[in-house]
Design a protein around this motif. Structure first.
Motif, PDB file in Angstrom:
ATOM      1  N   ASP A 115       0.825  -1.206   0.000  1.00  0.00           N
ATOM      2  CA  ASP A 115       0.000   0.000   0.000  1.00  0.00           C
ATOM      3  C   ASP A 115       0.857   1.253   0.000  1.00  0.00           C
ATOM      4  O   ASP A 115       0.566   2.226  -0.711  1.00  0.00           O
ATOM      5  CB  ASP A 115      -0.934   0.006   1.210  1.00  0.00           C
ATOM      6  CG  ASP A 115      -2.089  -0.975   1.065  1.00  0.00           C
ATOM      7  OD1 ASP A 115      -2.356  -1.413  -0.071  1.00  0.00           O
ATOM      8  OD2 ASP A 115      -2.723  -1.312   2.087  1.00  0.00           O
ATOM      9  N   GLU A 116       1.920   1.245   0.819  1.00  0.00           N
ATOM     10  CA  GLU A 116       2.805   2.404   0.851  1.00  0.00           C
ATOM     11  C   GLU A 116       3.489   2.610  -0.499  1.00  0.00           C
ATOM     12  O   GLU A 116       3.601   3.747  -0.976  1.00  0.00           O
ATOM     13  CB  GLU A 116       3.849   2.226   1.950  1.00  0.00           C
ATOM     14  CG  GLU A 116       3.286   2.358   3.352  1.00  0.00           C
ATOM     15  CD  GLU A 116       4.292   1.968   4.430  1.00  0.00           C
ATOM     16  OE1 GLU A 116       4.039   2.282   5.606  1.00  0.00           O
ATOM     17  OE2 GLU A 116       5.322   1.342   4.099  1.00  0.00           O
ATOM     18  N   ARG A 117       3.936   1.520  -1.108  1.00  0.00           N
ATOM     19  CA  ARG A 117       4.594   1.649  -2.412  1.00  0.00           C
ATOM     20  C   ARG A 117       3.623   2.164  -3.463  1.00  0.00           C
ATOM     21  O   ARG A 117       3.998   2.954  -4.331  1.00  0.00           O
ATOM     22  CB  ARG A 117       5.194   0.307  -2.823  1.00  0.00           C
ATOM     23  CG  ARG A 117       6.433  -0.068  -2.023  1.00  0.00           C
ATOM     24  CD  ARG A 117       7.159  -1.248  -2.630  1.00  0.00           C
ATOM     25  NE  ARG A 117       6.474  -2.502  -2.378  1.00  0.00           N
ATOM     26  CZ  ARG A 117       6.673  -3.265  -1.307  1.00  0.00           C
ATOM     27  NH1 ARG A 117       7.517  -2.890  -0.376  1.00  0.00           N
ATOM     28  NH2 ARG A 117       6.035  -4.418  -1.167  1.00  0.00           N
ATOM     29  N   ARG A 118       2.363   1.721  -3.390  1.00  0.00           N
ATOM     30  CA  ARG A 118       1.374   2.184  -4.346  1.00  0.00           C
ATOM     31  C   ARG A 118       1.126   3.695  -4.183  1.00  0.00           C
ATOM     32  O   ARG A 118       1.062   4.441  -5.173  1.00  0.00           O
ATOM     33  CB  ARG A 118       0.082   1.398  -4.165  1.00  0.00           C
ATOM     34  CG  ARG A 118      -0.972   1.692  -5.218  1.00  0.00           C
ATOM     35  CD  ARG A 118      -2.019   0.598  -5.285  1.00  0.00           C
ATOM     36  NE  ARG A 118      -2.492   0.190  -3.960  1.00  0.00           N
ATOM     37  CZ  ARG A 118      -2.289  -0.999  -3.416  1.00  0.00           C
ATOM     38  NH1 ARG A 118      -1.587  -1.918  -4.070  1.00  0.00           N
ATOM     39  NH2 ARG A 118      -2.760  -1.306  -2.225  1.00  0.00           N
ATOM     40  N   ARG A 119       0.998   4.146  -2.938  1.00  0.00           N
ATOM     41  CA  ARG A 119       0.750   5.569  -2.692  1.00  0.00           C
ATOM     42  C   ARG A 119       1.947   6.421  -3.114  1.00  0.00           C
ATOM     43  O   ARG A 119       1.780   7.472  -3.748  1.00  0.00           O
ATOM     44  CB  ARG A 119       0.434   5.807  -1.212  1.00  0.00           C
ATOM     45  CG  ARG A 119      -0.953   5.366  -0.786  1.00  0.00           C
ATOM     46  CD  ARG A 119      -1.315   5.931   0.572  1.00  0.00           C
ATOM     47  NE  ARG A 119      -0.428   5.435   1.633  1.00  0.00           N
ATOM     48  CZ  ARG A 119      -0.663   4.329   2.330  1.00  0.00           C
ATOM     49  NH1 ARG A 119      -1.732   3.594   2.067  1.00  0.00           N
ATOM     50  NH2 ARG A 119       0.168   3.956   3.288  1.00  0.00           N
ATOM     51  N   ILE A 120       3.149   5.957  -2.760  1.00  0.00           N
ATOM     52  CA  ILE A 120       4.337   6.731  -3.090  1.00  0.00           C
ATOM     53  C   ILE A 120       4.547   6.787  -4.599  1.00  0.00           C
ATOM     54  O   ILE A 120       4.899   7.834  -5.157  1.00  0.00           O
ATOM     55  CB  ILE A 120       5.574   6.125  -2.402  1.00  0.00           C
ATOM     56  CG1 ILE A 120       5.517   6.350  -0.886  1.00  0.00           C
ATOM     57  CG2 ILE A 120       6.855   6.712  -2.972  1.00  0.00           C
ATOM     58  CD1 ILE A 120       5.592   7.794  -0.461  1.00  0.00           C
ATOM     59  N   THR A 121       4.311   5.678  -5.287  1.00  0.00           N
ATOM     60  CA  THR A 121       4.453   5.660  -6.746  1.00  0.00           C
ATOM     61  C   THR A 121       3.481   6.636  -7.384  1.00  0.00           C
ATOM     62  O   THR A 121       3.842   7.376  -8.323  1.00  0.00           O
ATOM     63  CB  THR A 121       4.215   4.242  -7.296  1.00  0.00           C
ATOM     64  OG1 THR A 121       5.176   3.345  -6.723  1.00  0.00           O
ATOM     65  CG2 THR A 121       4.352   4.215  -8.808  1.00  0.00           C
ATOM     66  N   ARG A 122       2.253   6.666  -6.889  1.00  0.00           N
ATOM     67  CA  ARG A 122       1.257   7.599  -7.418  1.00  0.00           C
ATOM     68  C   ARG A 122       1.688   9.050  -7.194  1.00  0.00           C
ATOM     69  O   ARG A 122       1.547   9.911  -8.071  1.00  0.00           O
ATOM     70  CB  ARG A 122      -0.095   7.330  -6.751  1.00  0.00           C
ATOM     71  CG  ARG A 122      -1.244   8.133  -7.349  1.00  0.00           C
ATOM     72  CD  ARG A 122      -2.584   7.579  -6.907  1.00  0.00           C
ATOM     73  NE  ARG A 122      -2.722   7.601  -5.457  1.00  0.00           N
ATOM     74  CZ  ARG A 122      -2.905   6.525  -4.692  1.00  0.00           C
ATOM     75  NH1 ARG A 122      -2.941   5.321  -5.248  1.00  0.00           N
ATOM     76  NH2 ARG A 122      -3.028   6.619  -3.390  1.00  0.00           N
ATOM     77  N   TYR A 123       2.244   9.319  -6.009  1.00  0.00           N
ATOM     78  CA  TYR A 123       2.713  10.668  -5.669  1.00  0.00           C
ATOM     79  C   TYR A 123       3.856  11.090  -6.600  1.00  0.00           C
ATOM     80  O   TYR A 123       3.872  12.207  -7.126  1.00  0.00           O
ATOM     81  CB  TYR A 123       3.169  10.678  -4.212  1.00  0.00           C
ATOM     82  CG  TYR A 123       3.745  11.989  -3.728  1.00  0.00           C
ATOM     83  CD1 TYR A 123       2.914  12.991  -3.251  1.00  0.00           C
ATOM     84  CD2 TYR A 123       5.123  12.216  -3.737  1.00  0.00           C
ATOM     85  CE1 TYR A 123       3.435  14.190  -2.789  1.00  0.00           C
ATOM     86  CE2 TYR A 123       5.653  13.407  -3.282  1.00  0.00           C
ATOM     87  CZ  TYR A 123       4.806  14.398  -2.804  1.00  0.00           C
ATOM     88  OH  TYR A 123       5.328  15.586  -2.354  1.00  0.00           O
ATOM     89  N   THR A 125       4.751   9.844  -9.630  1.00  0.00           N
ATOM     90  CA  THR A 125       4.384   9.949 -11.046  1.00  0.00           C
ATOM     91  C   THR A 125       3.451  11.129 -11.312  1.00  0.00           C
ATOM     92  O   THR A 125       3.265  11.507 -12.460  1.00  0.00           O
ATOM     93  CB  THR A 125       3.722   8.646 -11.536  1.00  0.00           C
ATOM     94  OG1 THR A 125       2.616   8.319 -10.678  1.00  0.00           O
ATOM     95  CG2 THR A 125       4.722   7.500 -11.521  1.00  0.00           C
ATOM     96  N   ALA A 126       2.898  11.721 -10.254  1.00  0.00           N
ATOM     97  CA  ALA A 126       2.084  12.932 -10.415  1.00  0.00           C
ATOM     98  C   ALA A 126       2.949  14.179 -10.586  1.00  0.00           C
ATOM     99  O   ALA A 126       2.422  15.278 -10.799  1.00  0.00           O
ATOM    100  CB  ALA A 126       1.153  13.107  -9.217  1.00  0.00           C
ATOM    101  N   LEU A 147       8.205   3.232 -12.170  1.00  0.00           N
ATOM    102  CA  LEU A 147       8.734   4.589 -12.315  1.00  0.00           C
ATOM    103  C   LEU A 147       9.433   4.754 -13.662  1.00  0.00           C
ATOM    104  O   LEU A 147       9.292   5.786 -14.321  1.00  0.00           O
ATOM    105  CB  LEU A 147       9.703   4.897 -11.168  1.00  0.00           C
ATOM    106  CG  LEU A 147       9.092   4.963  -9.765  1.00  0.00           C
ATOM    107  CD1 LEU A 147      10.173   5.257  -8.728  1.00  0.00           C
ATOM    108  CD2 LEU A 147       7.992   6.007  -9.686  1.00  0.00           C
ATOM    109  N   ARG A 148      10.178   3.734 -14.057  1.00  0.00           N
ATOM    110  CA  ARG A 148      10.858   3.796 -15.357  1.00  0.00           C
ATOM    111  C   ARG A 148       9.842   3.905 -16.485  1.00  0.00           C
ATOM    112  O   ARG A 148       9.998   4.717 -17.403  1.00  0.00           O
ATOM    113  CB  ARG A 148      11.729   2.551 -15.547  1.00  0.00           C
ATOM    114  CG  ARG A 148      12.604   2.607 -16.799  1.00  0.00           C
ATOM    115  CD  ARG A 148      13.077   1.225 -17.207  1.00  0.00           C
ATOM    116  NE  ARG A 148      11.962   0.395 -17.665  1.00  0.00           N
ATOM    117  CZ  ARG A 148      11.435   0.466 -18.891  1.00  0.00           C
ATOM    118  NH1 ARG A 148      11.917   1.316 -19.765  1.00  0.00           N
ATOM    119  NH2 ARG A 148      10.432  -0.308 -19.234  1.00  0.00           N
ATOM    120  N   ALA A 149       8.794   3.084 -16.423  1.00  0.00           N
ATOM    121  CA  ALA A 149       7.773   3.094 -17.469  1.00  0.00           C
ATOM    122  C   ALA A 149       7.049   4.434 -17.531  1.00  0.00           C
ATOM    123  O   ALA A 149       6.588   4.847 -18.598  1.00  0.00           O
ATOM    124  CB  ALA A 149       6.776   1.966 -17.229  1.00  0.00           C
TER     125      ALA A 149
END
Length: 341
Positions: A115-123, A125-126, A147-149
């Motif tokens: 869950d933390e990785r999902r939230r941080i990735t969303r943050y 990539t925004a 992140l690369r993609a």
């Protein structure tokens, strides 16, 4: 700084332009990289900034440039690991100092759960950071690939398993460092050399074990699989690993441990078992972290060049943000001899 109604107002870009004797546009170009500005004009603007005390409005500039002017330091480990393992703090401090030279703040991000990785990735990539320094990436962890993609500039500490040349990384030469340690233990006449490995889903864990195996093979001793136990870089896993080694192979005379923190656990277990270090069992670690010098006895270890790793991670990331292709940097390690061998 000017005054308005008895109150001091912060200097503006117009104040800088007036002090430097140039246009507002010239000041703006200096603040955004100095393109198409003569050396004389750039020096005049920089002098005016120092004299007026002007501070860049990062929010306003980000609206123009589309950049956040900040970098993320992403640790994909549980929060308690950040506070336990001194390597992370050393790396964080080094990266912070390297970025400070460019007037860029570093944001610490901890993402130890899905869950933390999902939230941080969303943050990320925004667009809230311009790039990411990724620490402790495990194989199967989707963060680096996501992140690369998404086109986010990214530099990993250690070669991300499975991504090859797709992601920039900076790493110490883990395999060569492991070779040096095992050769050192052999030079002391030790022949029953056990190992507590790092996680085998991390590049350091894989490479350090490979170096151990190679040197024992070259020496004609071969690897007794009873002498290889797994750890996760925590002190507790080092302690459990040493207990397991003593149970499976009570005649061990040396242990190569894949991190200094785990080696502290190994030393504790050996002491409780009545084994003297280094008389009965020599112990070698990896990292040359503060855990090595605070151990009893002080730990012989492999030094990772943390300052160079930090500086290179920042350099490679800023170059990538500036449009350069991904790059890989591998730095040499060094054997540091202390009282444990």
């Amino acid at each position: 700084m000017s005054t308005t109604g008895g109150r001091r107002r912060p200097p503006t870009i117009h104040d800088v332009a007036r002090e430097a004797g140039v246009s507002r546009g010239t000041v703006s170009r200096v603040l955004n990289g100095g393109h198409y500005v003569s050396p004389a004009a750039q020096e005049a603007v920089n002098a005016a900034i120092r004299k007026t005390g002007y501070v860049v409005n990062r929010h306003a500039r980000s609206l123009i440039t589309g950049r956040s002017d900040s970098i993320g330091f992403l640790l994909t480990e549980p929060q308690e690991r950040f506070f336990e393992d001194p390597n992370f703090n050393v790396l964080l401090r080094g990266c912070t100092q390297a970025l400070a030279a460019h007037d860029i703040p570093l944001l610490l991000m901890l993402a130890g759960t899905k869950d933390e990785r999902r939230r941080i990735t969303r943050y990320i990539t925004a667009g809230h950071v311009d790039g990411v320094l990724l620490v402790s990436s495990h194989s199967g962890d989707p963060v680096a690939e996501e992140l690369r993609a998404a086109g986010v500039p990214l530099v990993a500490c250690g070669k991300p398993i499975g991504l090859g040349s797709k992601v920039s990384y900076v790493a110490a030469d883990d395999r060569d460092g492991a070779r040096d340690m095992v050769r050192h233990l052999l030079s002391l006449g030790r022949r029953r050399i056990g190992m507590v490995t790092g996680p085998q889903d991390t590049p350091g864990g894989v490479e350090r074990l490979a170096g151990y195996r190679e040197v024992l093979g070259e020496a004609g001793i071969g690897v007794d699989e009873r002498l290889v136990v797994s750890g996760d870089y925590s002190r507790a896993s080092g302690e459990a690993g040493a207990e397991r080694l003593l149970e499976l192979a009570p005649d061990i005379d040396a242990v190569f441990v894949a991190s200094d923190l785990m080696a502290q656990g190994v030393l504790g277990a050996l002491h409780r078992a009545g084994r003297r270090v280094p008389d009965d069992v020599a112990v070698g670690g990896f990292d040359d972290s503060p855990a090595a010098t605070s151990a009893t006895p002080a730990l012989t270890t492999i030094r990772q060049p943390w300052d160079r790793i930090s500086n290179e991670m920042v350099r490679v990331l800023l170059a990538q943000i500036g449009g350069e292709d991904p790059a890989a940097v591998i730095l040499p390690t060094e054997l540091v001899r202390r009282a444990s061998t």
